[in-house]
Design a protein around this motif. Sequence first.
Motif, short mmCIF file in Angstrom:
data_model
loop_
_atom_site.label_atom_id
_atom_site.label_comp_id
_atom_site.label_asym_id
_atom_site.label_seq_id
_atom_site.Cartn_x
_atom_site.Cartn_y
_atom_site.Cartn_z
N PRO A 125 -73.39 -1.01 50.05
CA PRO A 125 -74.18 -1.12 48.83
C PRO A 125 -73.89 -2.42 48.09
O PRO A 125 -72.77 -2.96 48.15
CB PRO A 125 -73.74 0.09 48.00
CG PRO A 125 -73.17 1.05 48.98
CD PRO A 125 -72.57 0.19 50.06
N ASP A 126 -74.89 -2.92 47.39
CA ASP A 126 -74.77 -4.18 46.67
C ASP A 126 -73.62 -4.16 45.66
O ASP A 126 -72.92 -5.16 45.49
CB ASP A 126 -76.10 -4.51 45.97
CG ASP A 126 -76.12 -5.91 45.41
OD1 ASP A 126 -75.73 -6.85 46.14
OD2 ASP A 126 -76.52 -6.08 44.24
N LEU A 127 -73.43 -3.03 44.99
CA LEU A 127 -72.36 -2.93 43.99
C LEU A 127 -70.99 -3.12 44.62
O LEU A 127 -70.13 -3.85 44.08
CB LEU A 127 -72.44 -1.59 43.26
CG LEU A 127 -71.43 -1.37 42.14
CD1 LEU A 127 -71.63 -2.41 41.04
CD2 LEU A 127 -71.58 0.03 41.57
N GLU A 128 -70.76 -2.50 45.78
CA GLU A 128 -69.48 -2.66 46.48
C GLU A 128 -69.29 -4.11 46.93
O GLU A 128 -68.20 -4.67 46.81
CB GLU A 128 -69.39 -1.73 47.68
CG GLU A 128 -69.23 -0.28 47.29
CD GLU A 128 -69.15 0.64 48.50
OE1 GLU A 128 -69.03 0.16 49.64
OE2 GLU A 128 -69.20 1.86 48.30
N LYS A 129 -70.35 -4.70 47.47
CA LYS A 129 -70.27 -6.10 47.91
C LYS A 129 -69.95 -7.01 46.73
O LYS A 129 -69.11 -7.91 46.84
CB LYS A 129 -71.57 -6.52 48.59
CG LYS A 129 -71.54 -7.94 49.08
CD LYS A 129 -72.81 -8.32 49.80
CE LYS A 129 -72.78 -9.78 50.23
NZ LYS A 129 -73.97 -10.14 50.99
N SER A 130 -70.58 -6.77 45.60
CA SER A 130 -70.34 -7.57 44.41
C SER A 130 -68.88 -7.46 43.96
O SER A 130 -68.24 -8.46 43.61
CB SER A 130 -71.27 -7.11 43.28
OG SER A 130 -71.02 -7.83 42.11
N ILE A 185 -66.91 -14.47 54.61
CA ILE A 185 -67.00 -13.18 55.28
C ILE A 185 -67.68 -12.16 54.36
O ILE A 185 -68.56 -11.42 54.78
CB ILE A 185 -65.60 -12.68 55.71
CG1 ILE A 185 -65.03 -13.59 56.80
CG2 ILE A 185 -65.66 -11.23 56.19
CD1 ILE A 185 -63.56 -13.36 57.09
N ILE A 186 -67.27 -12.15 53.10
CA ILE A 186 -67.84 -11.20 52.15
C ILE A 186 -69.32 -11.52 51.90
O ILE A 186 -70.16 -10.63 51.86
CB ILE A 186 -67.05 -11.19 50.82
CG1 ILE A 186 -65.58 -10.86 51.06
CG2 ILE A 186 -67.68 -10.21 49.83
CD1 ILE A 186 -65.32 -9.54 51.71
N LYS A 187 -69.64 -12.79 51.72
CA LYS A 187 -71.04 -13.19 51.49
C LYS A 187 -71.94 -12.77 52.65
O LYS A 187 -73.11 -12.46 52.45
CB LYS A 187 -71.15 -14.69 51.30
CG LYS A 187 -70.70 -15.17 49.95
CD LYS A 187 -70.83 -16.68 49.83
CE LYS A 187 -70.23 -17.15 48.54
NZ LYS A 187 -70.26 -18.62 48.42
N ASP A 188 -71.40 -12.75 53.86
CA ASP A 188 -72.18 -12.44 55.05
C ASP A 188 -72.37 -10.93 55.29
O ASP A 188 -73.07 -10.55 56.23
CB ASP A 188 -71.55 -13.07 56.28
CG ASP A 188 -71.67 -14.58 56.29
OD1 ASP A 188 -72.48 -15.13 55.50
OD2 ASP A 188 -70.95 -15.23 57.07
N ILE A 189 -71.76 -10.09 54.47
CA ILE A 189 -71.92 -8.64 54.62
C ILE A 189 -73.37 -8.27 54.32
O ILE A 189 -73.89 -8.62 53.26
CB ILE A 189 -71.00 -7.86 53.67
CG1 ILE A 189 -69.54 -8.13 53.97
CG2 ILE A 189 -71.29 -6.35 53.76
CD1 ILE A 189 -68.59 -7.55 52.91
N PRO A 190 -74.04 -7.57 55.24
CA PRO A 190 -75.42 -7.13 54.94
C PRO A 190 -75.41 -6.04 53.85
O PRO A 190 -74.47 -5.25 53.77
CB PRO A 190 -75.93 -6.57 56.25
CG PRO A 190 -74.78 -6.56 57.20
CD PRO A 190 -73.61 -7.23 56.57
N VAL A 191 -76.43 -6.06 53.03
CA VAL A 191 -76.56 -5.07 51.94
C VAL A 191 -77.41 -3.91 52.46
O VAL A 191 -78.44 -4.12 53.09
CB VAL A 191 -77.20 -5.72 50.70
CG1 VAL A 191 -77.46 -4.68 49.63
CG2 VAL A 191 -76.32 -6.83 50.17
N GLU A 192 -76.94 -2.69 52.17
CA GLU A 192 -77.70 -1.49 52.54
C GLU A 192 -79.02 -1.47 51.79
O GLU A 192 -79.10 -1.88 50.65
CB GLU A 192 -76.93 -0.22 52.17
CG GLU A 192 -75.78 0.07 53.07
CD GLU A 192 -75.05 1.36 52.68
OE1 GLU A 192 -75.37 1.96 51.64
OE2 GLU A 192 -74.16 1.75 53.43
N LYS A 193 -80.04 -0.99 52.47
CA LYS A 193 -81.37 -0.90 51.84
C LYS A 193 -81.69 0.52 51.48
O LYS A 193 -81.24 1.44 51.98
CB LYS A 193 -82.41 -1.45 52.80
CG LYS A 193 -82.11 -2.88 53.11
CD LYS A 193 -83.25 -3.55 53.81
CE LYS A 193 -82.79 -4.89 54.27
NZ LYS A 193 -83.32 -6.02 54.05
#
Length: 67
Positions: free
Chosen positions: A37-42, A59-67
Amino acid sequence: METHNNQSIANFAAIKTAIANNEEALLKELLADQAMPDLEKSYLMDLAGLSNDPAILKIIKDIPVEK
């Protein structure tokens, strides 16, 4: 379902620890092309920003965000 949640929580804790310790290889292994999820990635981006390690940030920037 609870086992999945426990594994997810443990995995997220391990990801945070790998970021804090600048363990690039372990971080890649823990993420293994999974989306989050975007919140976790943020949150992880903010955490990675504290150490200012460009490899970890990428590495973190490259994590795909769940849709």
